[in-house]
Design an enzyme around this catalytic site. Sequence first.
Site, PDB file in Angstrom:
ATOM      1  CB  CYS A  29      -5.133 -28.654 -13.413  1.00  9.47           C
ATOM      2  SG  CYS A  29      -3.642 -29.250 -12.601  1.00  9.47           S
ATOM      3  CG  HIS A  40      -1.990  -1.008   1.198  1.00 10.76           C
ATOM      4  ND1 HIS A  40      -3.001  -0.971   0.271  1.00 10.76           N
ATOM      5  CD2 HIS A  40      -2.210  -2.111   1.964  1.00 10.76           C
ATOM      6  CE1 HIS A  40      -3.817  -2.005   0.477  1.00 10.76           C
ATOM      7  NE2 HIS A  40      -3.351  -2.708   1.491  1.00 10.76           N
TER       8      HIS A  40
END
Length: 485
Positions: A442, A53
């Site tokens: 997957c 941030h």
Amino acid sequence: MPSRTYDCIIVGAGVVGSMIARALSRYRLDVLLLDKASDVGEGTTKANTAIVHAGYDAKPGSAKARLNVAGNAMFDRVCADLDVEFDRCGSYVVGVTPEDLPTLEDLVARGRGNGVPGLEIISPDEMRRREPEITPAVTGALFAPTGGIVDPFGLCIGAAEHAVLNGVEVRLETRVTGFLREGDAVRGVATERGPIRGRWVVVAAGLWADDLLHAAGLDGFSITPRKGEYFVLDRRVAERVRGVLFPCPTPVSKGILVTRTIHGNVMLGPNAVNVEDKEDVATTAPGLNEVMAGALRLVPSLDARDVIRTFAGLRAGGSTGDFRIEAPREAPGLVFLGGIESPGLTAAPAIAEEVVGLLGEGGLALVERPDYVPERRGIPRFSHLTREEREALIAQDPRYGNVICRCETVTEGEVVAACHAPIPARTYDAVKRRTRVGTGRCQGAFDTPLVIEIMARELGVDPLTLTKKGGASRFLTRGTKAVRP
Ligand SMILES: Cc1cc2nc3c(=O)[nH]c(=O)nc-3n(C[C@H](O)[C@H](O)[C@H](O)COP(=O)(O)OP(=O)(O)OC[C@H]3O[C@@H](n4cnc5c(N)ncnc54)[C@H](O)[C@@H]3O)c2cc1C
């Protein structure tokens, strides 16, 4: 009683405890880093938005604001030293109504007050140019050029391994249950594996910090877990989201955002819901619906069919609303860190320096080690290498020529390296966070039996004993065609 006495015991090997261990490893000290989990970074550190941030959001004058901005400025150096992926790509707060525009102006003023450099408001057209898929409703945006994205697992593992390279000892699966005392003074910890003596104990236990504070006989502080749920989208969506897109913040959270991740996925979330249970990281239908609705407000072209995973993390919401970092006078020998919620990942390197300062003021002798190793290198990332680099690596070790995770192009060589790293991977998830096996479309369907087989061979253990994440999370109760006990 054990005869060895550590100079400092750190309870909690999340990103904060690991950064503290790393910062202390510059000095000639005997340091122990403890965690109850089976790997470092198994708490909140593994389940967050992974944003570095900029610091425009935190309340001016707060520890959060100060340590956010200071921590952010340290990231280029820290990530280079630790060989951790980091991209200072900048971040946006996107206004979607005319009423959002004054909020953007407030955030700019607040950010400038906090010392955040380079903040600017950009027009809807400019925002559309930078992020073509942004909502047509955009009314303007705040751009913070110092915002970024990082590999949060890599950061924690990197910091802890750097500490190990400089002599810090790490003990996992060691739960602290209380403190050793001499009068008021804290002189070590009681653990489920027996007592450990230490001149100083630093509590960096995330969600459990308040419980440990109470175990030290101190009160007046509590932690409320606040859940945040997420979607991870397939890499093929990556070109639709270039950066970090926040909505205007709410009183309890920075809002549901849409962000590219450092690994090339897109992530949506989090929401913010208080829960009672510090272990409740289940995703919920209402929570995920809220996340998808919030994300679509920013990028309407997102499609739920691209979701490959959901997860949730718990913020350690402190009762004071700010980070609490102190050496309480009532318990000499203790340093306590509480309420390290967002932006704790960003602030972690700066928090570590603050804790070293507190320990030094408290009398811990900080004498620099002449043999300090300044850098740590991670294991090779086959998928990131050029063709020539790949060929050279395979020539050195043919196991790098055996791809075992097709979605993320991870090789046997990388899994082997993870098993023999300074903090060896002992669970499937530990291998996953070090190599990215099983994080693609997957989700491990192809690689899992192969990883189990390689781990069993490299760690010299029966494959039936291997777990996903420690405890009772065993994969197998009997052999299979692919995995033979
Ligand atoms: C939804 C969400 C989004 C977030 N997004 C961001 C973001 O984008 N950017 C940002 O900067 N921050 C973000 N954060 C905050 C950030 O993730 C945390 O501040 C940071 O990970 C806290 O690290 P920690 O080391 O204090 O805690 P943890 O990672 O929780 O580590 C504490 C450790 O202590 C151990 N422990 C606890 N009790 C004991 C005990 N009794 N004995 C031994 N070990 C113990 C635990 O096992 C755990 O490993 C977010 C958090 C959440 C939940």
